[in-house]
Design an enzyme around this catalytic site. Structure first.
Site, PDB file in Angstrom:
ATOM      1  N   HIS A   1       0.998   5.072   6.024  1.00  0.00           N
ATOM      2  CA  HIS A   1       0.675   5.500   4.618  1.00  0.00           C
ATOM      3  C   HIS A   1       0.737   7.059   4.573  1.00  0.00           C
ATOM      4  CE1 HIS A   1      -1.834   1.706   5.648  1.00  0.00           C
ATOM      5  NE2 HIS A   1      -1.187   1.412   4.142  1.00  0.00           N
TER       6      HIS A   1
ATOM      7  N   SER B   1       0.820  -1.280  -0.060  1.00  0.00           N
ATOM      8  CA  SER B   1       0.064  -0.062   0.113  1.00  0.00           C
ATOM      9  C   SER B   1       0.600   1.370   0.031  1.00  0.00           C
ATOM     10  CB  SER B   1      -0.979   0.023   1.086  1.00  0.00           C
ATOM     11  OG  SER B   1      -0.228  -0.129   2.573  1.00  0.00           O
TER      12      SER B   1
ATOM     13  N   ASP C   1      -2.710   7.339  11.484  1.00  0.00           N
ATOM     14  CA  ASP C   1      -1.939   6.533  10.391  1.00  0.00           C
ATOM     15  C   ASP C   1      -0.501   7.112  10.031  1.00  0.00           C
ATOM     16  OD1 ASP C   1      -1.111   4.946   8.253  1.00  0.00           O
ATOM     17  OD2 ASP C   1      -2.708   5.180   7.300  1.00  0.00           O
TER      18      ASP C   1
END
Length: 218
Positions: free
Chosen positions: A188, A13, A185
């Site tokens: 990412h 990702s 997060d």
């Protein structure tokens, strides 16, 4: 005159291309085309949640292999999801099956006469006592071992990303991650972060001796 080539990306990702509905989250693979010339196409097969193992077992490496030819390159960044022991379907031991799976990417590229390039996992926002910490140490080391054993070029993106974070400090680094948007997060990237990591990758590509540097414009 330079031949047209394709750079294929196999990753997770942190590399994948995101749609507009997922903005501002982004992966560095979607910005790599900013740093290569018009002779190069980027084919980003990276997808979230995959390890070196599941990317293969789902047929994703085979899909890349079916398209590659002798002028192409395969960039491989795996390790983030390999480390999740609580998800045995994707977990790999760094010094045994992880190395075996990484070799399969190299073998597939070479079988198609393409050029494989290994990339250690990119650094996360892991900041302790005013220091950025490098995660996935065993996977980075294992990938370096495979690169040496198989005579494959390697970009140490973990080292380069951590050094970059350290150079700009915590506040500016946090802006590169989605924690700046959702408060949680630290893995990412925002579009800004993905853009900067793509630039780091391109700068390292420029230093390689396997011909890909010819196409890098950074």
């Amino acid at each position: 005159m330079k031949s047209s080539i394709t750079i294929y990306l196999a990753g997770d990702s942190t590399v994948q291309t995101y749609g507009t509905s997922e903005e501002p989250q982004a992966g560095w693979g979607q910005y790599l085309d900013r740093y290569v010339d018009e002779a190069v196409s980027i084919s980003n097969h990276a997808i979230g949640g995959r390890s070196s193992k599941t990317f293969i077992t789902e047929g994703r490496l085979e899909a890349i292999s079916s398209e590659m030819n002798e002028t192409d390159y395969l960039l491989i960044q795996m390790g983030h999801n390999d480390s999740t022991k609580n998800k045995p379907e994707r977990y790999t031991d760094p010094y045994t099956d992880y190395k075996q799976y990484v070799r399969q990417y190299i073998e597939q590229a070479r079988r198609r006469k393409a050029t494989p390039i290994l990339i250690t996992p990119v650094g996360r926002l892991h900041y302790v006592r005013k220091e950025f910490l490098a995660d996935f140490g065993d996977y980075c080391n294992a990938m370096k071992e495979v690169a040496e054993e198989e005579k494959v070029e390697l970009i140490d993106l973990m080292a380069k990303s951590i050094a970059y974070y350290s150079s700009i400090g915590y506040e500016k680094t946090a802006e590169l991650f989605m924690i700046s948007m959702n408060g949680t997060d630290c893995t990412h990237f925002t579009e800004k972060g993905a853009y900067m990591i793509a630039q780091l990758v391109a700068k390292e590509m420029k230093q390689l001796d396997d011909g890909i540097s010819t196409y890098v414009t950074v």
